[in-house]
Write a protein that holds these residues in place. Structure first.
Motif, PDB file in Angstrom:
ATOM      1  N   ILE A  55       2.425 -14.330   7.764  1.00  0.00           N
ATOM      2  CA  ILE A  55       2.438 -14.510   6.726  1.00  0.00           C
ATOM      3  C   ILE A  55       4.391 -14.329   6.586  1.00  0.00           C
ATOM      4  CG2 ILE A  55       2.524 -15.284   4.204  1.00  0.00           C
ATOM      5  CD1 ILE A  55       0.054 -13.959   4.096  1.00  0.00           C
ATOM      6  N   PRO A  56       5.514 -15.739   5.974  1.00  0.00           N
ATOM      7  CA  PRO A  56       6.783 -14.913   6.092  1.00  0.00           C
ATOM      8  C   PRO A  56       6.888 -14.261   5.073  1.00  0.00           C
ATOM      9  CG  PRO A  56       6.322 -17.426   6.515  1.00  0.00           C
ATOM     10  CD  PRO A  56       4.566 -17.172   6.215  1.00  0.00           C
ATOM     11  N   ASP A  57       7.515 -13.208   5.240  1.00  0.00           N
ATOM     12  CA  ASP A  57       8.596 -12.532   4.230  1.00  0.00           C
ATOM     13  C   ASP A  57       7.536 -11.335   3.745  1.00  0.00           C
ATOM     14  OD1 ASP A  57      11.264 -13.595   4.531  1.00  0.00           O
ATOM     15  OD2 ASP A  57      10.482 -15.321   3.023  1.00  0.00           O
ATOM     16  N   ILE A  58       6.283 -11.181   4.483  1.00  0.00           N
ATOM     17  CA  ILE A  58       5.361 -10.327   3.793  1.00  0.00           C
ATOM     18  C   ILE A  58       5.331  -9.460   4.024  1.00  0.00           C
ATOM     19  CG2 ILE A  58       4.456  -9.587   6.373  1.00  0.00           C
ATOM     20  CD1 ILE A  58       2.170 -10.844   3.369  1.00  0.00           C
ATOM     21  N   GLN A  59       6.530  -8.534   4.249  1.00  0.00           N
ATOM     22  CA  GLN A  59       6.950  -7.227   4.264  1.00  0.00           C
ATOM     23  C   GLN A  59       7.502  -7.298   2.779  1.00  0.00           C
ATOM     24  OE1 GLN A  59       6.567  -4.232   5.415  1.00  0.00           O
ATOM     25  NE2 GLN A  59       5.572  -5.494   7.333  1.00  0.00           N
ATOM     26  N   ASP A  60       8.703  -8.500   2.175  1.00  0.00           N
ATOM     27  CA  ASP A  60       8.696  -8.019   1.746  1.00  0.00           C
ATOM     28  C   ASP A  60       8.021  -8.639  -0.402  1.00  0.00           C
ATOM     29  OD1 ASP A  60      11.724  -7.400   1.747  1.00  0.00           O
ATOM     30  OD2 ASP A  60      12.159  -9.061   2.678  1.00  0.00           O
ATOM     31  N   PRO A 114      -1.360   0.352   7.010  1.00  0.00           N
ATOM     32  CA  PRO A 114      -0.115   1.093   7.059  1.00  0.00           C
ATOM     33  C   PRO A 114       1.001   0.174   6.920  1.00  0.00           C
ATOM     34  CG  PRO A 114      -0.526   1.693   9.230  1.00  0.00           C
ATOM     35  CD  PRO A 114      -1.956   0.977   8.664  1.00  0.00           C
ATOM     36  N   THR A 115       0.601  -0.739   6.782  1.00  0.00           N
ATOM     37  CA  THR A 115       1.652  -1.962   6.434  1.00  0.00           C
ATOM     38  C   THR A 115       1.788  -2.103   5.023  1.00  0.00           C
ATOM     39  OG1 THR A 115       0.159  -4.044   6.678  1.00  0.00           O
ATOM     40  CG2 THR A 115       1.729  -2.886   9.075  1.00  0.00           C
ATOM     41  N   GLY A 116       0.889  -1.680   4.372  1.00  0.00           N
ATOM     42  CA  GLY A 116       0.619  -1.891   3.097  1.00  0.00           C
ATOM     43  C   GLY A 116       1.135  -3.892   2.466  1.00  0.00           C
ATOM     44  N   ASN A 117       0.774  -4.724   3.726  1.00  0.00           N
ATOM     45  CA  ASN A 117       0.999  -6.438   3.727  1.00  0.00           C
ATOM     46  C   ASN A 117      -0.257  -6.749   2.812  1.00  0.00           C
ATOM     47  OD1 ASN A 117       3.069  -6.395   5.018  1.00  0.00           O
ATOM     48  ND2 ASN A 117       1.763  -6.766   7.036  1.00  0.00           N
ATOM     49  N   VAL A 118      -1.435  -6.107   2.216  1.00  0.00           N
ATOM     50  CA  VAL A 118      -2.029  -7.010   1.918  1.00  0.00           C
ATOM     51  C   VAL A 118      -3.153  -5.657   0.683  1.00  0.00           C
ATOM     52  CG1 VAL A 118      -4.832  -7.863   1.682  1.00  0.00           C
ATOM     53  CG2 VAL A 118      -2.835  -8.488   3.184  1.00  0.00           C
ATOM     54  N   SER A 119      -3.097  -5.892  -0.541  1.00  0.00           N
ATOM     55  CA  SER A 119      -3.995  -5.127  -1.591  1.00  0.00           C
ATOM     56  C   SER A 119      -4.563  -5.728  -2.420  1.00  0.00           C
ATOM     57  CB  SER A 119      -2.695  -4.266  -2.449  1.00  0.00           C
ATOM     58  OG  SER A 119      -2.282  -3.718  -2.109  1.00  0.00           O
ATOM     59  N   VAL A 120      -6.094  -5.670  -2.884  1.00  0.00           N
ATOM     60  CA  VAL A 120      -7.150  -6.029  -3.349  1.00  0.00           C
ATOM     61  C   VAL A 120      -7.434  -5.345  -4.311  1.00  0.00           C
ATOM     62  CG1 VAL A 120      -9.741  -6.750  -2.795  1.00  0.00           C
ATOM     63  CG2 VAL A 120      -8.361  -6.205  -0.785  1.00  0.00           C
TER      64      VAL A 120
END
Length: 725
Positions: free
Chosen positions: A197-202, A239-245
């Protein structure tokens, strides 16, 4: 454009935008909220103290929600939970900043405690208002699992990626990705999709799974459940932290999570949040503040009555909101609030009274449709409380009715004034569901309808589920019924044809007709073989004679022992006809060494039978009685024994010496005064079971069992609530 509104601590300007709008960059004050078919841009600003003063001028619209949950766009009307919102925010913030545990926040509590409202009108706006670990903005996707949780997840992801309201093609692609395992056999599709997904880190993705219990109450596909849960965990563990639930789950479904060790471990840890009942002060704010900001403050007298009626009452928040909505409507007509309260008989009476009032005004023919419809919208609990059920409107049509008449009836209960039934779209289909389960617990008329046909409904729903599976697989003949299962279903259809509440849908009737036609064709082929292979024909005839004779004997009314019963049961199991056995009368039978692994037995009587050394591994035994039976050295490993009764009969106590119940589901089982010396309960779920007075039982036997609301012998020094959360 909606006018800005004032909340207690913030002002929110809501704009419904096109799906393709870009996320506004900033310092954490903007959030994309994907809520089924719309995206809401929410911008939060600190509100000045002068806005606390009561607004002047025209009275605003009804500020209360009735049975509907508060959502992201209702934050201005959501009061009383400020302390809990802060608690959730701090817990989520702590999880987001850690790497040694899943970024998964379970919000738990009983039905009607306000879990969904707290998450959607409380925590989500807070995530938009406050920055999180230096992130500029958050994406928040909201979904409910429904009957097809993997499809639901694919749908919200497709909307994020394509900025399209109905991205059917992309949703199919993503569904396939979610259902594919990697080289290690793990389902990590959500993690890999989020990475692209674009800009997922931000702009990390926060996935809110509301009403997580639907995974168990509506989804019957065990594999789909596991795939859905694994995808959530792999993404939340990355560990990327891209998704939280975040998930909301009814506490009476906590036992279901034992089937998923990773999920159960998180829910059982201090990582989860249990939503407490609202205090009188919180209730008062929830009642007073919305009315004050709408320009019509409620008097202290009616507020006191409402607070007193609501506090310490389980699941009362939807009832309170519905009662407030009714009071507001009647006040606008010039009535006194206290008089309105007493006329509707308190908060529970408001809801039931509205439903009964609409029903009483229906014609006799519409009343029949209403009974059928409401019963269909209830998921009958087996060992759990009855819950609401989402149903496609076309499946509410039976031969006696038409689609237009059903829709007309649904409209009467789903208007802005009623809101007892919610109508929505699910793909290409229109669906209906009860707006809140509070209606099931408080409308006496509905309870009477359900209780009058409860047993028939359980059997009907089983047939309907098989019919839906047949439809989903393209109505291929391999999914049609045959043998005893078909015979039982046909008997049900014939015996219930004049009972509308238990009548089968058109799809189910077509399913049984096609099954019968296939069986007749198969029989005709068998008979035709008589001319070529006489012996085969004779064996086929003999087989059906044995099956018919066996089912007749097994369902007899008396409890006289029959020496041929064990052979009959063995033959039924060996020929694959022990899938659905019901109403068996096996009392006093000598069944030593009987082997029925993987069988399904319901509503049957094994009283005083000898079942020593029997094999019931992986079997399902529901609502069956074993009072006074001898079951020593039997094996029930991994069995489901819902509402089974092993306690003493009038003259004899059940002997369960060295019986193996490892990993068995024994919820609500009755073992009162039974002999349990050496019985194995490792991994067994004994929630709500009664072991009072059981003999020969030790604490070591129960060391690895699940005990919650379990009644134990007084000589054991352990708590029957040891494993309750």
């Amino acid at each position: 454009m909606v006018e800005p509104f004032q909340g207690e601590d913030r002002r929110i300007e809501i704009k419904e935008s096109a799906i393709g709008s870009a996320i506004v960059s900033g310092n954490g004050n903007t959030v994309n909220v994907i809520n089924y078919q719309k995206i809401i841009h929410q911008t939060f600003e600190q509100r000045s103290e002068t806005l606390v003063e009561e607004p002047k001028g025209k009275i605003g619209p009804n500020p209360y929600k009735g049975l509907a949950a508060f959502t992201e766009s209702d934050a201005d009307q959501y009061f009383g939970r400020e302390e809990q919102v802060e608690r959730l925010w701090q817990r989520f913030k702590a999880l987001f900043g850690q790497s040694d545990q899943p970024r998964l926040l379970p919000i738990l509590g009983p039905s009607g405690c306000g879990k969904s409202s707290l998450a959607r009108a409380g925590l989500i706006p807070e995530l938009a208002r406050r920055s999180l670990s230096g992130k500029g903005k958050m994406r928040i996707a909201v979904l409910m699992p429904g009957t097809h949780p993997v499809e639901a997840l694919a749908g919200v992801l497709a909307r994020i990626i394509t900025s399209d309201l109905i991205p059917i093609k992309k949703a199919k692609e993503l569904k396939q990705t979610l259902r594919e395992s990697n080289d290690d056999g793990e389902f990590d599709g959500l993690r890999s999709i989020a990475t692209l997904i674009p800009d997922i880190q931000d702009s990390p993705l926060v996935l809110l799974v509301d009403q997580f219990e639907e995974l168990y109450s509506l989804c019957k596909d065990v594999k789909a459940r596991n795939i859905f849960i694994e995808n959530l965990f792999h993404a939340a563990n990355s560990p990327t932290g891209n998704v939280s639930v975040i998930l909301t789950l009814r506490s009476d479904f906590l036992g279901e999570t034992h089937k998923h060790p990773l999920l159960n471990a998180v829910i059982g840890s201090d990582q989860s949040i249990i939503v407490p009942a609202m205090t009188p002060i919180e209730l008062r704010r929830a009642i007073v503040e919305p009315a004050r900001f709408a320009g019509m403050p409620l008097g202290e007298a009616v507020v006191d009555l409402l607070v007193k009626d609501t506090q310490d009452r389980e699941g009362a928040l939807p009832l309170l909101q519905f009662a407030l909505s009714r009071i507001w409507e009647e006040i606008n007509k010039g009535k006194n609030a206290v008089d309105i309260y007493w006329e509707m008989e308190g908060i529970g009476g408001a809801l039931a009274g509205k439903a009964q009032d609409i029903y009483d005004k229906l014609s006799d023919s519409d009343k029949m449709i209403a009974r059928w419809t409401f019963i269909e919208l209830v998921q009958i609990g087996e060992g759990t409380r009855d819950t609401r059920r989402r149903v496609e409107i076309e499946d509410l049509v039976i031969p006696q009715n038409t689609l237009s008449r059903v829709k007309h009836l649904l409209h009467k209960f789903s208007t802005q004034e009623a809101r007892l039934i919610t109508l929505s779209s699910q793909g290409k289909h229109e669906v209906a569901e009860l707006t809140h389960e509070a209606l099931i617990q408080n409308w006496i008329q509905l309870q009477k309808w359900i209780d009058g046909v409860r047993g028939a409904l359980l059997q009907k729903r089983q047939i309907e589920h098989l019919a839906q599976s047949w439809k989903k697989q393209g109505k291929v003949k391999d999914y049609l019924l045959q043998g005893q299962a078909l015979r039982i279903a046909q008997d049900f259809m014939r015996s219930k044809k004049n009972n509308q509440e238990a009548a089968l849908s058109r799809l189910a009737i077509d399913f049984l007709v096609r099954s019968r036609m296939k069986q007749q064709r198969d029989l005709l082929r068998s008979f035709s073989l008589l001319f070529i292979f006489p012996m085969i024909g004779m064996l086929v005839l003999l087989h059906y004679q044995i099956i018919n004779r066996s089912t007749d004997i097994l369902s007899r009314d008396d409890c006289k022992a029959d020496p041929g019963i064990k052979t009959m049961l063995t033959y039924l199991w060996w020929t694959g006809n022990a899938d659905i056995l019901r109403d068996l009368k096996l009392c006093n039978e000598y069944l030593l060494g009987l082997s029925l692994p993987g069988s399904t037995i319901r509503n049957s009587n094994f009283e005083k039978a000898n079942l020593s050394n029997t094999d019931f591994r992986n079997s399902t035994l529901v609502n069956s009685r074993f009072r006074g039976a001898t079951i020593a050295y039997a094996d029930f490993t991994n069995a489901l024994l819902m509402k089974t009764d092993f306690q003493c009969s009038d003259t004899k106590c059940s002997e369960l010496i060295e019986t193996n119940f490892q990993n068995a589901k024994l919820m609500e089982a009755q073992f009162k005064n039974a002999f349990l010396e050496g019985a194995k309960f490792q991994g067994a779920d004994l929630s709500y079971a009664n072991l009072e007075g059981a003999k020969g039982l030790t604490s070591e036997q129960l060391e690895r069992a699940t005990l919650c609301h379990t009644t134990l012998p007084k000589y054991l020094d352990i708590s029957g609530d040891r494993d309750c959360l």
